[in-house]
Design an enzyme around this catalytic site. Structure first.
Site, mmCIF file in Angstrom:
data_model
loop_
_atom_site.group_PDB
_atom_site.id
_atom_site.type_symbol
_atom_site.label_atom_id
_atom_site.label_comp_id
_atom_site.label_asym_id
_atom_site.label_seq_id
_atom_site.Cartn_x
_atom_site.Cartn_y
_atom_site.Cartn_z
ATOM 1 N N ARG A 88 21.724 -31.425 -30.340
ATOM 2 C CA ARG A 88 22.539 -31.885 -29.228
ATOM 3 C C ARG A 88 24.024 -32.004 -29.569
ATOM 4 N NH1 ARG A 88 17.521 -33.328 -28.292
ATOM 5 N NH2 ARG A 88 17.507 -33.446 -30.534
ATOM 6 N N LYS A 117 29.430 -22.068 -54.774
ATOM 7 C CA LYS A 117 30.004 -21.575 -56.039
ATOM 8 C C LYS A 117 30.756 -22.682 -56.772
ATOM 9 C CE LYS A 117 31.630 -18.008 -53.496
ATOM 10 N NZ LYS A 117 32.515 -16.884 -53.154
ATOM 11 N N ARG A 138 29.764 -33.174 -39.190
ATOM 12 C CA ARG A 138 28.588 -34.045 -39.394
ATOM 13 C C ARG A 138 28.184 -33.964 -40.850
ATOM 14 N NH1 ARG A 138 22.995 -34.684 -36.108
ATOM 15 N NH2 ARG A 138 24.430 -35.812 -34.797
ATOM 16 N N HIS A 171 28.230 -42.976 -35.496
ATOM 17 C CA HIS A 171 28.126 -41.759 -34.682
ATOM 18 C C HIS A 171 28.947 -42.046 -33.419
ATOM 19 C CE1 HIS A 171 26.737 -38.108 -33.034
ATOM 20 N NE2 HIS A 171 25.433 -38.233 -33.149
#
Ligand code: CP
Length: 360
Positions: A88, A117, A138, A171
């Site tokens: 979402r 790397k 996120r 959040h």
């Protein structure tokens, strides 16, 4: 005077209480430049965002409106850097950028970037900033978006960062869409005030409730009830904040006793991905924290049921058909409020409101 991240060391900034960090994250007019914490949004800003999201939503209904929206930020590019699973949040930000005409790049797996790397996160994000004008991030790591905001603000190409979920801490944009859904749910019946909001499930590790709880403190006379088994109850840090703000709140594990007084029930999933070696999710009985047809009969006719999703079995599928089930609409609201946030960040608010007044 406006504070700037370039004027403070990372160590000093990191050590500040969140409320003292807010001025460093704002543009000159108080609008967030970096969006990292729910604490950046007061009532005025939340109402402004809601109005802007409504305007975008209505404008987008017509092709001419979409044509207008899609030229607003077509000269800027957005980077979606999601190193933790998402459906979402990723897709609604993706759609929000498309609505505003922003071309999009993405990295969803650091294993296919040069981090594999051995490149540091700082260098990776600085690399992204060379090609893009906004990073939406996120991460499973608490504070990463905050650190990257500081890093980027101390380069010669600072760009805004939006926190799309950080560890089990915050959040903020989920909380914005939750508030927008509550605003819309109660707009014809007196607005978001004098309500009882019941939050249920894994409140210790669910970052959405932590952010939503903060935003709710902006609204008058909102009683917050946290329903969870003791091991999953809301953190003491949130309880301290609510106490300091004089918020009426209660902790309980008796779900049914509080359902009749609820105006909104916010269900959440048990976050077993954060289990430690004691495997709390398997050893704690969570059967009393689910919403089914029996619970539907216990709430008021106007009570709304929310869930940040994804769900497992904490809301029965049969509940979906009830008009009080808001979670699918809530999910779509994410696209509108995230469009509004990006538009606000890039200074498009007045143009959108003028177009709305002239054309809708
Ligand atoms: N609510 C939410 O953050 O959902 P996703 O994990 O699917 O983005």
């Amino acid at each position: 005077m406006r504070k700037k991240l370039i004027d403070i060391s990372w160590e000093d900034f990191q050590a500040l209480p969140i409320n003292d960090k807010v001025p460093y994250l704002s543009q000159a007019d108080g609008i967030p430049y970096h969006t990292l914490f729910a604490q950046q949004f007061d009532l005025e800003l939340l109402e402004r965002l809601g109005t802007l999201a409504n305007s975008i939503r209505m404008i987008a209904k017509a092709r001419s409106g979409m044509d207008f929206l899609q030229q607003l930020i077509s000269h800027k590019r957005a980077m979606l850097y999601f190193s933790q699973p998402s459906s979402r949040t990723f897709l609604s930000f993706y759609s929000a950028c498309q609505i505003l005409g922003m071309p999009i790049g993405e990295v969803r797996d650091p294993a296919i970037s040069s981090e594999f790397k051995g490149e540091s996160r700082e260098d990776s994000v600085r690399t992204f900033s060379s090609y893009f004008d906004l990073i939406i991030m996120r991460s499973p790591q608490k504070g990463l978006a905050e650190h990257m905001s500081w890093v980027l603000s101390n380069t010669d190409r600072p760009i805004p960062v939006i926190n799309a979920g950080s560890g089990h801490d915050q959040h903020p944009t989920q909380a914005l869409l939750d508030i927008y859904t509550l605003q819309r749910s109660f707009e014809r019946v007196g607005g978001l005030r004098d309500r009882t909001v019941v939050m249920v499930g894994d409140l210790a590790r669910g970052r959405t409730v932590r952010s939503l709880s903060q935003l709710l403190t902006n609204y008058p006379n909102i009683r917050q009830i946290f329903v969870a088994p003791p091991v999953f109850q809301i953190g003491e840090d949130i309880q301290k904040i609510l106490t300091a703000k004089g918020v009426d709140f209660e902790l309980t594990s008796d779900f049914h006793s509080v359902l009749p007084e609820s105006d909104a029930v916010y269900m959440t999933r048990i976050q077993d991905e954060w289990d430690d070696e004691t495997h709390q999710s398997r050893t704690v009985d969570t059967s009393g924290f689910k919403f089914g047809l029996r619970e539907l009969d216990m709430i008021k006719p106007q009570t709304v049921i929310l869930h940040p999703l994804p769900r497992r079995d904490e809301i029965a599928r049969e509940v979906d058909r009830d008009p009080r089930a808001m979670y699918w609409r809530q999910m779509r609201n994410g696209m509108w409020i995230r469009s509004a946030l990006i538009a606000l960040t890039f200074g498009c608010e007045n143009r959108i409101l003028e177009f709305y007044r002239a054309n809708v």
